[in-house]
Design a protein around this motif. Structure first.
Motif, PDB file in Angstrom:
ATOM      1  N   THR A 234       0.821  -1.214   0.000  1.00 22.10           N
ATOM      2  CA  THR A 234       0.000   0.000   0.000  1.00 22.10           C
ATOM      3  C   THR A 234       0.854   1.263   0.000  1.00 22.10           C
ATOM      4  O   THR A 234       0.325   2.361  -0.014  1.00 22.10           O
ATOM      5  N   TYR A 286      -3.879  -0.987  -4.101  1.00 21.44           N
ATOM      6  CA  TYR A 286      -3.507  -1.572  -2.805  1.00 21.44           C
ATOM      7  C   TYR A 286      -3.932  -0.586  -1.734  1.00 21.44           C
ATOM      8  O   TYR A 286      -3.587   0.600  -1.808  1.00 21.44           O
ATOM      9  N   ALA A 287      -4.687  -1.057  -0.770  1.00 17.59           N
ATOM     10  CA  ALA A 287      -5.275  -0.125   0.202  1.00 17.59           C
ATOM     11  C   ALA A 287      -5.227  -0.705   1.601  1.00 17.59           C
ATOM     12  O   ALA A 287      -5.473  -1.895   1.810  1.00 17.59           O
ATOM     13  N   ASN A 288      -4.851   0.121   2.543  1.00 17.93           N
ATOM     14  CA  ASN A 288      -4.884  -0.237   3.958  1.00 17.93           C
ATOM     15  C   ASN A 288      -5.659   0.878   4.664  1.00 17.93           C
ATOM     16  O   ASN A 288      -5.107   1.870   5.102  1.00 17.93           O
ATOM     17  N   TYR A 295      -3.824   4.447   3.683  1.00 18.08           N
ATOM     18  CA  TYR A 295      -2.749   4.304   2.686  1.00 18.08           C
ATOM     19  C   TYR A 295      -3.304   3.640   1.432  1.00 18.08           C
ATOM     20  O   TYR A 295      -3.928   2.582   1.518  1.00 18.08           O
ATOM     21  N   VAL A 296      -3.052   4.253   0.288  1.00 19.18           N
ATOM     22  CA  VAL A 296      -3.521   3.701  -0.992  1.00 19.18           C
ATOM     23  C   VAL A 296      -2.425   3.907  -2.026  1.00 19.18           C
ATOM     24  O   VAL A 296      -1.801   4.972  -2.074  1.00 19.18           O
ATOM     25  N   LEU A 319      -4.985  -6.851   0.987  1.00 22.18           N
ATOM     26  CA  LEU A 319      -4.664  -5.421   0.960  1.00 22.18           C
ATOM     27  C   LEU A 319      -4.963  -4.808  -0.404  1.00 22.18           C
ATOM     28  O   LEU A 319      -4.426  -3.767  -0.750  1.00 22.18           O
TER      29      LEU A 319
END
Ligand SMILES: [Fe+2]
Length: 419
Positions: A234, A286-288, A295-296, A319
């Protein structure tokens, strides 16, 4: 007058770095024209060097700052393309060249010239350690080193350290190493990591604790199984190395699983070239998105470097955010993803092992996938790993320093023996 600018000196001249360069091959012949120097070595090798390259890489104090050994020369200020007026082999074994139109005489160290022989393929951009791709079925355990007593030995930046050198060679070449019999004090990972370089802090902390905990902000902090993944895809720049240090483990289950993401990607390229091409092109999300951070990042799942070699993989199903690719890419992207997911389930790629207290695994987080089986804490057992991240740069810098320390020892012993 420095050795670099004193061609009559019997000492070898300085080099434009802080390194030591053993002279394993003497120079037996020199020839030159305006723009090229040709060196013939004792073993018969011929090496050509361009005059402009030599001028830029001189070691005198018009070229590098002697305090930092960083370049201060701006080639475009020389007034004309630097050419060679004269080339002489000194009794010391050094090469002294006269550069025109400056009429500047500069000396070059033969060991340094040999080590930077860009004319011969064998020396061109040689990797620090060659990459070895592997499948778990080929090995019963990771490359493992006994680190008993290692943390009791005082080390500084100029020390040699065969254990660390071997460990870093394995991390850089194979992507994974295991050290055993390290201390198990909580927090000791920080000191261990700093033997390589400064840890990279993240929103999970400077060191993070991998254990089941209430109100987890990551699946890692539960006892459920984790699928093969890299950490923090991420982020624009994924952490290069991950260290996991086992402090306690008497649970049932929780076996570690590691696999070489480059070997999996290579298998995908061989079996499904169209899916491989898709995964090197389509940018996934991708992402958190936790309660306190968001967070991306968007990037392909497999990345190659400018030479076409594997650079990194970004694989972590838990994620991934919504795919936001061009409409016509969506179905090919999912078809490629599922082909990769099927490969990840093939047992031949996975290396399985258990953590014992005092074990430390260091692995390339942009290459290796790690996973774990579910573990059972209902019977009162505990499983506690501490982790941290470092960059690949730290491992490479540390390994170069260890190699430099060994070269210094060789140079010092050859001087002492009069060789
Ligand atoms: Fe992880």
């Amino acid at each position: 007058m420095s050795a670099a600018s004193d061609p009559s000196s019997h000492a070898l001249p300085a080099t434009p770095d802080f390194d030591a360069w053993p002279v394993d091959h003497a120079i037996t012949g020199l020839s030159h024209d305006d723009r090229q120097l040709t060196i013939t070595w004792q073993d018969g090798r011929r090496s050509r060097y361009h005059s402009i390259w030599l001028r830029e890489n001189a070691a005198d104090d018009s070229t590098v700052n002697p305090a930092t050994r960083e370049r201060i020369l701006d080639l475009s200020r020389l007034g004309a393309w630097p050419t060679l007026g004269e080339a002489r082999l000194e009794t010391s074994g050094a090469v002294t060249l006269e550069f025109l139109p400056e009429r500047r005489r500069l000396s070059f160290h033969p060991g340094w010239l040999r080590a930077h022989d860009y004319d011969n393929e064998t020396a061109t951009e040689a990797p620090l350690v060659a990459t070895t791709r592997w499948r778990g079925a080929e090995r019963s355990e990771p490359t493992t080193l006994d680190a008993s007593g290692w943390m009791d030995v005082e080390l500084d930046a100029s020390s040699t350290d065969p254990l660390l050198e071997q460990a870093l060679e394995a991390v850089i070449g194979e992507g994974l190493v295991r050290l055993r019999n390290l201390p198990v004090e909580p927090g000791s990972l920080d000191l261990i990591a700093r033997r390589i370089g400064p840890p990279r802090p993240t929103n999970f902390g400077h060191l993070f604790d991998v254990r089941a905990k209430p109100d987890p902000d990551s699946n890692a902090y539960t006892s459920i199984a984790l699928p093969p993944h890299v950490d923090l895809p991420t982020r624009e720049y994924q952490p290069g190395l991950q260290l996991l240090h086992c402090l306690e483990n008497d649970t049932v289950g929780g076996e570690a699983v590691m696999m070489d993401g480059f070997a999996v990607a290579e298998a995908l390229r061989e079996r499904h070239p169209e899916h491989f091409a898709t995964l090197t092109r389509v940018r996934w999300c991708y992402a958190n998105t936790a309660r306190t951070s968001d967070y991306v990042w968007f990037d392909p799942m497999i990345k190659l470097d400018a030479r076409g070699e594997f650079d990194e993989v970004r694989i972590a199903d838990f994620l991934r955010g919504p795919l936001m690719a061009p409409f016509d890419d969506v179905e090919p992207a999912y078809a490629a993803l599922m082909a990769l997911q099927r490969l990840l389930r093939e047992p031949e790629f996975a290396l399985r092992f258990s953590y014992a207290p005092g074990d430390l695994v260091i692995f390339d987080n942009r290459r290796l996938l790690h996973a774990r089986d579910a573990f059972d804490v209902s019977q009162g057992g505990r499983r506690w790993l501490q982790g941290c991240y470092l960059e690949r740069d730290e491992a490479r810098s540390r390994l170069r320093m260890l190699q430099r320390a060994r070269r210094r020892e060789r140079v010092a012993s050859s001087v002492a023996s009069g060789a």
